[in-house]
Scaffold this motif. Structure first.
Motif, short mmCIF file in Angstrom:
data_model
loop_
_atom_site.label_atom_id
_atom_site.label_comp_id
_atom_site.label_asym_id
_atom_site.label_seq_id
_atom_site.Cartn_x
_atom_site.Cartn_y
_atom_site.Cartn_z
N ASP A 68 24.36 -20.72 44.16
CA ASP A 68 23.74 -19.78 43.92
C ASP A 68 22.08 -19.96 45.06
OD1 ASP A 68 25.42 -18.16 41.85
OD2 ASP A 68 24.40 -19.58 40.42
N GLY A 69 21.93 -21.32 45.75
CA GLY A 69 21.26 -21.43 46.52
C GLY A 69 20.16 -22.29 45.87
N VAL A 70 20.51 -22.58 44.66
CA VAL A 70 19.59 -23.69 43.58
C VAL A 70 19.95 -25.21 43.99
CG1 VAL A 70 18.94 -24.11 41.68
CG2 VAL A 70 19.46 -21.63 42.03
N LEU A 71 18.26 -26.00 44.42
CA LEU A 71 18.29 -26.98 44.69
C LEU A 71 19.24 -27.90 43.41
CD1 LEU A 71 17.72 -29.60 46.60
CD2 LEU A 71 15.18 -29.08 45.74
N THR A 72 19.43 -28.69 43.55
CA THR A 72 20.01 -29.02 42.06
C THR A 72 20.73 -30.99 42.67
OG1 THR A 72 21.74 -27.07 41.70
CG2 THR A 72 22.81 -29.05 40.29
N ILE A 73 20.27 -31.51 41.49
CA ILE A 73 21.46 -32.97 41.56
C ILE A 73 23.05 -32.80 40.98
CG2 ILE A 73 20.74 -35.22 41.10
CD1 ILE A 73 17.85 -34.88 40.86
N PHE A 74 23.41 -33.27 41.59
CA PHE A 74 25.27 -33.40 40.86
C PHE A 74 25.45 -35.19 40.62
CE2 PHE A 74 23.90 -29.64 44.31
CZ PHE A 74 24.81 -28.71 43.31
N GLU A 75 26.12 -34.97 39.79
CA GLU A 75 26.92 -36.50 40.18
C GLU A 75 28.35 -36.61 41.32
OE1 GLU A 75 29.04 -38.65 36.48
OE2 GLU A 75 28.89 -37.04 36.37
N GLY A 76 27.50 -37.08 42.49
CA GLY A 76 28.72 -37.35 43.42
C GLY A 76 28.18 -35.95 43.87
N PRO A 77 29.24 -35.97 44.80
CA PRO A 77 29.15 -35.15 46.06
C PRO A 77 28.84 -32.94 45.32
CG PRO A 77 30.37 -36.79 46.49
CD PRO A 77 30.51 -37.19 45.34
N PRO A 78 27.71 -32.12 46.03
CA PRO A 78 28.16 -30.83 45.52
C PRO A 78 28.98 -30.56 45.42
CG PRO A 78 25.62 -31.83 46.88
CD PRO A 78 27.02 -33.08 47.39
N SER A 79 30.11 -31.15 46.23
CA SER A 79 31.91 -30.55 46.08
C SER A 79 32.56 -30.58 45.17
CB SER A 79 32.09 -30.75 47.33
OG SER A 79 32.54 -32.25 47.38
N ASP A 80 31.66 -31.80 44.10
CA ASP A 80 32.56 -31.69 42.85
C ASP A 80 31.83 -30.73 41.91
OD1 ASP A 80 33.45 -33.70 44.45
OD2 ASP A 80 33.34 -35.73 43.17
N ASN A 81 31.22 -30.13 42.22
CA ASN A 81 30.66 -30.12 41.40
C ASN A 81 30.01 -30.01 40.15
OD1 ASN A 81 28.86 -27.38 40.90
ND2 ASN A 81 30.81 -25.45 40.56
N LYS A 82 29.58 -31.07 39.39
CA LYS A 82 28.77 -31.49 38.24
C LYS A 82 27.08 -31.66 38.39
CE LYS A 82 32.83 -35.11 38.01
NZ LYS A 82 33.83 -36.59 38.22
N VAL A 83 26.79 -31.21 37.54
CA VAL A 83 25.47 -30.17 37.48
C VAL A 83 24.36 -31.33 36.78
CG1 VAL A 83 24.31 -28.42 37.03
CG2 VAL A 83 25.39 -28.23 38.88
N ILE A 84 23.57 -32.41 36.99
CA ILE A 84 23.33 -33.24 36.21
C ILE A 84 21.56 -32.64 36.30
CG2 ILE A 84 21.59 -35.37 35.61
CD1 ILE A 84 23.78 -36.77 37.95
N GLN A 85 21.01 -31.57 37.00
CA GLN A 85 19.98 -30.70 37.03
C GLN A 85 19.25 -29.87 38.10
OE1 GLN A 85 16.53 -33.88 36.51
NE2 GLN A 85 15.05 -32.59 36.26
N THR A 86 18.82 -29.31 37.38
CA THR A 86 18.72 -27.88 38.34
C THR A 86 17.13 -27.65 38.70
OG1 THR A 86 19.17 -26.58 37.00
CG2 THR A 86 21.29 -26.44 38.23
N PHE A 87 16.82 -27.44 40.03
CA PHE A 87 15.29 -26.91 39.83
C PHE A 87 15.22 -25.11 40.53
CE2 PHE A 87 16.38 -31.47 40.68
CZ PHE A 87 15.62 -32.57 40.28
N PHE A 88 15.08 -24.71 41.79
CA PHE A 88 13.89 -23.91 42.09
C PHE A 88 15.15 -23.56 42.93
CE2 PHE A 88 11.75 -27.36 44.80
CZ PHE A 88 12.21 -27.24 45.73
#
Length: 197
Positions: free
Chosen positions: A133-153
């Protein structure tokens, strides 16, 4: 002699009835006494019950779950105590650092916030990236793994693509590794101007 026999018979009849009455009284008194003993626990039985209840209470497990909330991520640790006194000693020594979040019987959840560091999980596996969705996010592992830790804006991707070199945009899409608070703050300051208004 017949008179004497009659008298003896009479006395025996009286004696038999007295013995019978005495026997009945004896059984009534002792039967009542035995009943009262069996329905009312003795002092020794009461003390034994108290000792068993105390032993059961002393073998109860006491746990404390510690939740440390970092700028990025949460770490959880579980402590177990076999005796309430052990738990109380730990709380006396370390409890001032924690806030009680929840209490349920012998289980406590304590929390604290660390505002100047990242969790070990973020340091070891954290990547900044952009989700679908275009949200700046911290992922566990590369973003392609899609394991979200925290989202921002949400990032204005058109603005981002028009102002930054394509390489830098690709780096963000692939994931920017963060291992320290400085890197974390650097990525946020770099991409916060691209936040959608």
């Amino acid at each position: 002699m017949s008179r004497l026999l009659r008298r003896l018979r009479k006395m025996l009849r009286r004696a038999k009835s007295l013995v019978a009455i005495g026997s009945i009284m004896f059984f009534l008194i002792n039967g009542f006494h035995l009943t009262s003993i069996s329905t009312t626990p003795s002092l020794a039985v009461k003390e034994n019950i108290d000792i068993q209840q105390q032993a059961a209470a002393s073998t109860q497990q006491f746990t404390i779950t510690l939740q440390t909330h970092y700028v990025c991520g949460v770490e959880t640790e579980k402590l177990q105590f076999h005796h309430q006194r052990e738990m109380e000693d730990w709380l006396t020594e370390h409890g001032y650092r924690w806030k009680v979040l929840e209490r349920n019987g012998g289980h406590y959840v304590l929390g604290r916030e660390v505002s100047d560091d990242l969790s070990e999980r973020c340091k070891e596996t954290g990547y900044f990236g952009i989700d679908q969705d275009g949200v700046l996010t911290i992922f566990e592992g590369p973003p392609s793994d899609n394991k979200v830790i925290q989202t921002f804006f949400r990032i204005d991707t058109k603005k981002l693509e028009s102002l930054l070199p394509q390489e830098e945009v690709e780096t963000l899409i692939q994931g920017i590794r963060i291992e320290s608070m400085e890197e974390y703050l650097g990525v946020l300051s770099t991409y916060s101007p691209f936040a959608e208004q």
